[in-house]
Design an enzyme around this catalytic site. Structure first.
Site, mmCIF file in Angstrom:
data_model
loop_
_atom_site.group_PDB
_atom_site.id
_atom_site.type_symbol
_atom_site.label_atom_id
_atom_site.label_comp_id
_atom_site.label_asym_id
_atom_site.label_seq_id
_atom_site.Cartn_x
_atom_site.Cartn_y
_atom_site.Cartn_z
ATOM 1 N N GLY A 60 80.984 77.031 72.115
ATOM 2 C CA GLY A 60 81.331 75.977 72.360
ATOM 3 C C GLY A 60 81.243 74.986 73.410
ATOM 4 N N ASN A 61 80.964 74.221 73.848
ATOM 5 C CA ASN A 61 79.851 72.965 74.981
ATOM 6 C C ASN A 61 80.077 73.031 76.470
ATOM 7 O OD1 ASN A 61 81.838 71.556 75.659
ATOM 8 N ND2 ASN A 61 82.393 71.575 73.330
ATOM 9 N N ARG A 62 79.361 72.471 76.883
ATOM 10 C CA ARG A 62 79.135 72.541 78.131
ATOM 11 C C ARG A 62 79.868 71.577 79.197
ATOM 12 N NH1 ARG A 62 73.783 71.261 80.665
ATOM 13 N NH2 ARG A 62 73.449 70.359 78.638
ATOM 14 N N SER A 63 81.456 71.172 78.050
ATOM 15 C CA SER A 63 81.554 69.890 79.034
ATOM 16 C C SER A 63 83.052 70.639 80.253
ATOM 17 C CB SER A 63 83.098 69.240 78.182
ATOM 18 O OG SER A 63 83.566 68.694 79.002
#
Ligand code: CTP
Length: 422
Positions: A219-222
Site C-alpha cells: 500500500g501507500n501513505r495517501s
C-alpha cells in the site's frame, strides 16, 4: 458604500462573523462551528432565532462567542442598532438554516433580528440547511434555494444520513468542520462560483492496496484528504460528483456519490464506469504501479531455515495515461497528480507529457510533507504550457485552483453538444 467604510474597520482587523442559528435540532452542532470560528481568530456575534433558543440557550452562545447575544430587533437598541450587525459583518453564516428561514430569507422578510441582519449584510452569506428530506426536496424550498444562489449566497448541499429520530435521507446538517471550511473559502475568495453546475466530475482519492495474501498488502501513505477536498469543493461549485475512494477513513463529503474500492484494478473499473458521461476526471488517488504477481490464498508462513521468498510483481494499468489517450467522452478533461521527492518541476513536466493529461498537479512529498496533512502547496502544469503556483495553504484552496483551471478549459455546452453529435 465600500467594505471598509461600511464595516468601520480596515482589512487586517479581526474578521467579524455573524453566526445565525435557526430553530432545528442541529442547532447544537453550531456550537462546534462557533468554536472553530473563534479559535481561528474570528470575532463572532451569534444571532439565534427565538425558536433556536428552544434547542440551545442564550448563555451557551454568549459564553462560547464571548459576545452578547440578542434575538430581537428591539433589544439593546441604544447599543446595537439591528442594522449595524449586518453592516459590520465580513461574513454571515446561517447554520442550521431551516426551510422556514430559507423561505423568509428568499422573500426578504425582516420579522426578527436574523432576517434583518440578512437584509442589511453586504458581505458574503452562507446558508447550511438542515431539515427533513421531504422539506428539502419540496419545490418551494428548492425554488427558495435557487433564488438565494442566484443572488450570490452560498447554499451548502445538506448531507445524507440519519435525521432526527429514525429517519434517514438528505437533509442532515453537514459536518461543522465542512461548514467552517466553506466559510474560510468564501472569506478568502469573496464568493464561490457555481461554474460546475450541470457538469459531472469524477475524482479518485486515497491509496490502493494490492493484496499479497489474506492479511497483507502493498500500500501507500495517501490519506485521501486532497481528493476529498476536490470532491467537496466541486459539489459546492454545483457539480454532480462521483468520488472513487480507495481505502480512506474520512467522512463522505456531503452531496457526492462515493464508490469505495480497494485495489488498483477495482479503482480502474469504477473510474472508467463513472467516466462514461463525465466532463472531467481527476486522478488524485495514489494508484499502485505494481501488484504482487501471485496472490497466496493462505497466509504466507515464514520458515526458519529458508531465505525469505522473493516478491515478484506485475504491472498495473496506468489509468491516467489510458484515460488521456482514449477519452471516454469527447472533450473530456483529464487531470493528474504527481508526487515527487526531488527535481519536482522537471519530473512534473516529463510526467505531463508522458501521461498525456490536460493538467498535472505536482507536489513535493517526503517523510513529513503532503501525506495526511491538512495543508499543501503545489504547481499546476497545463498541457498548454501554463504554470500556476499554489502557495502553502488548505487542500481546499488547491482544489479551488484546480477547478478554476478546469472551468476555464471546459468546452461550452453548445460546443460540447456538437462534439457529442459529431
Ligand atoms: N496513476 C494512475 N494509474 C497508475 C499509477 C498512477 O492513474 N497505475 C495516476 C495517479 O492517480 C496520478 C498520476 O498517475 O494522477 C501520477 O502518479 P505517479 O505514481 O506519481 O506517476 P508514475 O507514472 O507512477 O511515475 P513514477 O515513476 O514517478 O512512479
Amino acid at each position: 458604500m465600500t467594505r471598509e467604510a461600511g464595516n468601520g474597520h480596515t482589512a487586517g482587523d479581526t474578521p467579524r462573523v455573524v453566526l445565525g442559528v435557526s430553530g432545528g435540532i442541529a442547532a447544537y452542532k453550531a456550537c462546534e462551528l462557533l468554536r472553530r470560528l473563534t479559535e481561528s481568530g474570528h470575532d463572532v456575534t451569534v444571532v439565534p432565532t427565538d425558536s433556536a433558543l428552544h434547542f440551545v440557550g442564550e448563555a451557551t452562545w454568549s459564553a462560547l462567542s464571548g459576545n452578547p447575544v440578542s434575538t430581537r430587533v428591539w433589544d439593546d437598541v441604544h447599543e446595537v442598532p439591528h442594522v449595524r450587525i449586518g453592516q459590520h459583518a465580513d461574513l454571515v453564516v446561517v447554520a442550521p438554516a431551516t426551510a422556514d428561514l430559507l423561505a423568509r430569507a428568499a422573500h426578504g422578510l425582516a420579522d426578527d433580528l436574523l432576517t434583518n441582519t440578512l437584509l442589511t449584510a453586504r458581505c458574503p452569506v452562507v446558508f447550511a440547511p438542515a431539515m427533513h428530506t421531504e422539506m428539502w426536496e419540496h419545490a418551494a424550498t428548492q425554488e427558495n434555494v435557487a433564488t438565494l444562489r442566484r443572488r450570490g449566497a452560498v447554499v451548502i448541499e445538506p448531507a445524507v444520513g440519519r435525521l432526527t429520530g429514525v429517519d434517514t435521507g438528505k437533509g442532515r446538517l453537514p459536518d461543522p468542520a465542512e461548514i467552517f471550511e466553506v466559510c474560510r473559502r468564501v472569506m478568502a475568495r469573496g464568493t464561490l462560483p457555481r461554474d460546475l453546475e450541470g457538469r459531472h466530475v469524477v475524482v479518485s482519492a486515497g491509496g490502493t492496496r494490492e493484496p499479497l495474501d489474506p492479511v497483507r498488502y502493498l500500500g501507500n501513505r495517501s490519506s485521501g484528504k486532497q481528493g476529498y477536498a476536490l470532491a467537496r469543493t466541486a459539489v459546492a461549485r454545483g457539480a454532480r460528483v462521483t468520488l472513487v475512494a480507495a481505502n480512506t477513513a474520512l467522512a463522505d463529503p456531503a452531496g457526492a456519490d462515493v464508490v469505495p474500492v480497494g485495489t488498483a484494478a477495482q479503482l480502474r473499473e469504477a473510474v472508467l464506469k463513472a467516466a462514461g458521461d463525465a466532463d472531467v476526471v481527476v486522478m488524485a488517488a495514489a494508484v499502485a504501479d505494481f501488484r504482487p504477481a501471485a496472490y497466496a490464498a493462505a497466509k504466507i508462513k515464514k520458515k526458519d531455515d529458508e531465505e525469505p521468498p522473493p516478491l515478484a510483481l506485475a504491472r498495473n494499468t496506468d489509468i491516467l495515461a489510458e484515460l488521456s489517450a482514449d477519452r471516454p467522452r469527447p472533450g473530456q478533461l483529464v487531470v493528474g497528480f504527481a508526487a515527487e521527492t526531488d527535481d519536482v518541476l522537471a519530473h512534473g513536466r516529463a510526467k505531463l507529457a508522458r501521461k498525456g493529461c490536460d493538467l498535472l498537479v505536482v507536489n513535493e512529498v517526503g517523510e513529513n510533507t503532503a501525506f495526511g496533512r491538512e495543508d499543501n502547496e503545489a504547481v499546476v502544469l497545463g498541457a498548454d504550457g501554463s504554470e500556476t503556483a499554489v502557495p502553502f495553504g488548505p487542500k481546499e484552496a488547491l482544489a479551488d485552483t484546480v477547478w478554476d483551471l478546469v472551468a476555464a478549459r471546459l468546452p461550452g455546452r453548445a460546443e460540447r453538444n456538437s462534439t457529442d453529435r459529431g
